[in-house]
Write a protein that holds these residues in place. Structure first.
Motif, PDB file in Angstrom:
ATOM      1  N   ARG A  27     -25.635   0.681 -22.682  1.00  0.00           N
ATOM      2  CA  ARG A  27     -26.795  -0.180 -22.426  1.00  0.00           C
ATOM      3  C   ARG A  27     -26.540  -1.055 -21.202  1.00  0.00           C
ATOM      4  N   ILE A  28     -25.328  -1.603 -21.084  1.00  0.00           N
ATOM      5  CA  ILE A  28     -24.978  -2.408 -19.908  1.00  0.00           C
ATOM      6  C   ILE A  28     -25.109  -1.559 -18.647  1.00  0.00           C
ATOM      7  N   ALA A  29     -24.560  -0.351 -18.675  1.00  0.00           N
ATOM      8  CA  ALA A  29     -24.612   0.528 -17.506  1.00  0.00           C
ATOM      9  C   ALA A  29     -26.051   0.859 -17.136  1.00  0.00           C
ATOM     10  N   ALA A  30     -26.888   1.134 -18.123  1.00  0.00           N
ATOM     11  CA  ALA A  30     -28.282   1.484 -17.847  1.00  0.00           C
ATOM     12  C   ALA A  30     -29.023   0.323 -17.182  1.00  0.00           C
ATOM     13  N   MET A  31     -28.818  -0.892 -17.683  1.00  0.00           N
ATOM     14  CA  MET A  31     -29.509  -2.060 -17.105  1.00  0.00           C
ATOM     15  C   MET A  31     -28.925  -2.442 -15.745  1.00  0.00           C
ATOM     16  N   ALA A  32     -27.607  -2.370 -15.621  1.00  0.00           N
ATOM     17  CA  ALA A  32     -26.932  -2.812 -14.395  1.00  0.00           C
ATOM     18  C   ALA A  32     -27.072  -1.810 -13.256  1.00  0.00           C
ATOM     19  N   ASN A  33     -27.389  -0.565 -13.569  1.00  0.00           N
ATOM     20  CA  ASN A  33     -27.529   0.449 -12.525  1.00  0.00           C
ATOM     21  C   ASN A  33     -28.920   0.387 -11.900  1.00  0.00           C
ATOM     22  N   ASP A  34     -29.323  -0.793 -11.546  1.00  0.00           N
ATOM     23  CA  ASP A  34     -30.602  -1.064 -10.894  1.00  0.00           C
ATOM     24  C   ASP A  34     -30.245  -1.854  -9.635  1.00  0.00           C
ATOM     25  N   ALA A  35     -30.585  -1.310  -8.487  1.00  0.00           N
ATOM     26  CA  ALA A  35     -30.197  -1.953  -7.227  1.00  0.00           C
ATOM     27  C   ALA A  35     -30.693  -3.388  -7.147  1.00  0.00           C
ATOM     28  N   ASP A  36     -31.887  -3.659  -7.677  1.00  0.00           N
ATOM     29  CA  ASP A  36     -32.429  -5.009  -7.598  1.00  0.00           C
ATOM     30  C   ASP A  36     -31.709  -5.990  -8.515  1.00  0.00           C
ATOM     31  N   VAL A  37     -31.083  -5.506  -9.564  1.00  0.00           N
ATOM     32  CA  VAL A  37     -30.254  -6.354 -10.425  1.00  0.00           C
ATOM     33  C   VAL A  37     -28.899  -6.566  -9.746  1.00  0.00           C
ATOM     34  N   ALA A  38     -28.248  -5.471  -9.384  1.00  0.00           N
ATOM     35  CA  ALA A  38     -26.896  -5.539  -8.829  1.00  0.00           C
ATOM     36  C   ALA A  38     -26.820  -6.352  -7.541  1.00  0.00           C
ATOM     37  N   ARG A  39     -27.807  -6.230  -6.681  1.00  0.00           N
ATOM     38  CA  ARG A  39     -27.733  -6.907  -5.380  1.00  0.00           C
ATOM     39  C   ARG A  39     -27.876  -8.424  -5.481  1.00  0.00           C
ATOM     40  N   MET A  40     -28.263  -8.923  -6.642  1.00  0.00           N
ATOM     41  CA  MET A  40     -28.354 -10.367  -6.833  1.00  0.00           C
ATOM     42  C   MET A  40     -27.092 -10.939  -7.481  1.00  0.00           C
ATOM     43  N   THR A  41     -26.045 -10.103  -7.589  1.00  0.00           N
ATOM     44  CA  THR A  41     -24.770 -10.550  -8.137  1.00  0.00           C
ATOM     45  C   THR A  41     -23.691 -10.440  -7.063  1.00  0.00           C
ATOM     46  N   THR A 153     -26.789 -28.867  -4.635  1.00  0.00           N
ATOM     47  CA  THR A 153     -25.766 -29.714  -4.017  1.00  0.00           C
ATOM     48  C   THR A 153     -26.055 -29.959  -2.546  1.00  0.00           C
ATOM     49  N   GLY A 154     -26.911 -29.145  -1.949  1.00  0.00           N
ATOM     50  CA  GLY A 154     -27.161 -29.220  -0.515  1.00  0.00           C
ATOM     51  C   GLY A 154     -26.267 -28.284   0.273  1.00  0.00           C
ATOM     52  N   GLU A 155     -25.323 -27.640  -0.420  1.00  0.00           N
ATOM     53  CA  GLU A 155     -24.391 -26.730   0.240  1.00  0.00           C
ATOM     54  C   GLU A 155     -24.906 -25.291   0.147  1.00  0.00           C
ATOM     55  N   THR A 156     -24.814 -24.599   1.253  1.00  0.00           N
ATOM     56  CA  THR A 156     -25.049 -23.153   1.293  1.00  0.00           C
ATOM     57  C   THR A 156     -23.785 -22.548   1.871  1.00  0.00           C
ATOM     58  N   ARG A 157     -23.303 -21.484   1.225  1.00  0.00           N
ATOM     59  CA  ARG A 157     -22.081 -20.849   1.723  1.00  0.00           C
ATOM     60  C   ARG A 157     -22.223 -19.336   1.656  1.00  0.00           C
ATOM     61  N   PRO A 158     -21.554 -18.638   2.574  1.00  0.00           N
ATOM     62  CA  PRO A 158     -21.605 -17.181   2.525  1.00  0.00           C
ATOM     63  C   PRO A 158     -20.707 -16.656   1.402  1.00  0.00           C
ATOM     64  N   ALA A 159     -21.150 -15.570   0.767  1.00  0.00           N
ATOM     65  CA  ALA A 159     -20.353 -14.917  -0.270  1.00  0.00           C
ATOM     66  C   ALA A 159     -20.607 -13.420  -0.178  1.00  0.00           C
ATOM     67  N   PHE A 160     -19.576 -12.654  -0.447  1.00  0.00           N
ATOM     68  CA  PHE A 160     -19.681 -11.199  -0.355  1.00  0.00           C
ATOM     69  C   PHE A 160     -20.272 -10.631  -1.637  1.00  0.00           C
ATOM     70  N   SER A 161     -21.312  -9.849  -1.495  1.00  0.00           N
ATOM     71  CA  SER A 161     -21.938  -9.148  -2.620  1.00  0.00           C
ATOM     72  C   SER A 161     -21.478  -7.694  -2.581  1.00  0.00           C
ATOM     73  N   LEU A 162     -20.823  -7.264  -3.641  1.00  0.00           N
ATOM     74  CA  LEU A 162     -20.322  -5.900  -3.717  1.00  0.00           C
ATOM     75  C   LEU A 162     -21.464  -4.888  -3.612  1.00  0.00           C
ATOM     76  N   ALA A 163     -22.561  -5.120  -4.307  1.00  0.00           N
ATOM     77  CA  ALA A 163     -23.685  -4.177  -4.287  1.00  0.00           C
ATOM     78  C   ALA A 163     -24.359  -4.126  -2.916  1.00  0.00           C
ATOM     79  N   ARG A 164     -24.432  -5.256  -2.252  1.00  0.00           N
ATOM     80  CA  ARG A 164     -25.038  -5.291  -0.916  1.00  0.00           C
ATOM     81  C   ARG A 164     -24.082  -4.741   0.135  1.00  0.00           C
ATOM     82  N   GLY A 165     -22.794  -4.877  -0.144  1.00  0.00           N
ATOM     83  CA  GLY A 165     -21.793  -4.447   0.826  1.00  0.00           C
ATOM     84  C   GLY A 165     -21.690  -5.371   2.016  1.00  0.00           C
ATOM     85  N   GLU A 166     -22.118  -6.623   1.846  1.00  0.00           N
ATOM     86  CA  GLU A 166     -22.081  -7.580   2.946  1.00  0.00           C
ATOM     87  C   GLU A 166     -22.170  -9.011   2.416  1.00  0.00           C
ATOM     88  N   GLN A 167     -21.944  -9.937   3.329  1.00  0.00           N
ATOM     89  CA  GLN A 167     -22.076 -11.354   3.008  1.00  0.00           C
ATOM     90  C   GLN A 167     -23.555 -11.716   2.904  1.00  0.00           C
TER      91      GLN A 167
END
Length: 177
Positions: A27-41, A153-167
């Protein structure tokens, strides 16, 4: 003496937050294998396969419950609808992260699960603060965090998203008990 729960269970009005088990992997795999879900993590790959879900379940079972806890978000009628986790980071307070399967978006499950997890963290971990963030292109997650009591907090920082393959830019938020 602090008792450490290795498999805590949190009950909310409609949801049960519990440790993921082998029975949840498909069930986790079925829900998580959605590009729009994964790219927000940050940490979720895409595609997300059953092997990834099984590895996640094993990783959760082996984590130190004083530093990290992950829950399957289970709805009383719908079964698992997502995942939420609390974990230590380089920040001064632990971080909360979550995702909900696309078919369950817009029903308030993320907010309800987050509120339940924060109560648990306050009681069991004795936490008075929690961090979180959302990608700037995911304002819906920001609204979830705001409804659960997080403030920007007023802070924005770059973070790498595995699904996006970029910061991607993440807006940081804090919750104070």
């Amino acid at each position: 003496m602090c008792v450490i729960e290795t498999s805590p269970v949190v009950e909310t009005r409609r949801l049960t937050l519990r440790a993921p088990g082998a029975q949840d992997a498909s069930r986790i795999a079925a829900m998580a294998n959605d590009a729009d879900v994964a790219r927000m993590t940050l940490r979720m790959p895409h595609p997300y396969r059953i092997d990834d879900a099984e590895a996640f379940v094993l990783q959760v079972a082996s984590q130190d419950p004083r530093k990290a806890v992950a829950f399957v978000i289970e709805h009383e009628d719908l079964g698992p609808v997502g995942v939420i986790g609390l974990f230590e980071t380089e920040d001064m307070a632990p971080e909360a992260g979550y995702w909900i399967g696309r078919q369950f978006w817009g029903r308030g499950f993320a907010t309800e699960a987050l509120q339940g997890a924060l109560v648990w963290a306050g009681k069991r971990w004795k936490r008075r603060a929690m961090m979180a963030g959302h990608f700037i292109d995911n304002p819906a997650s920001g609204r979830v965090l705001e409804k659960a009591g997080f403030l920007y907090t007023g802070e924005t920082r770059p973070a790498f998203s595995l699904a996006r393959g970029e910061q991607a830019e993440v807006r940081r938020m804090v919750w104070l008990a």
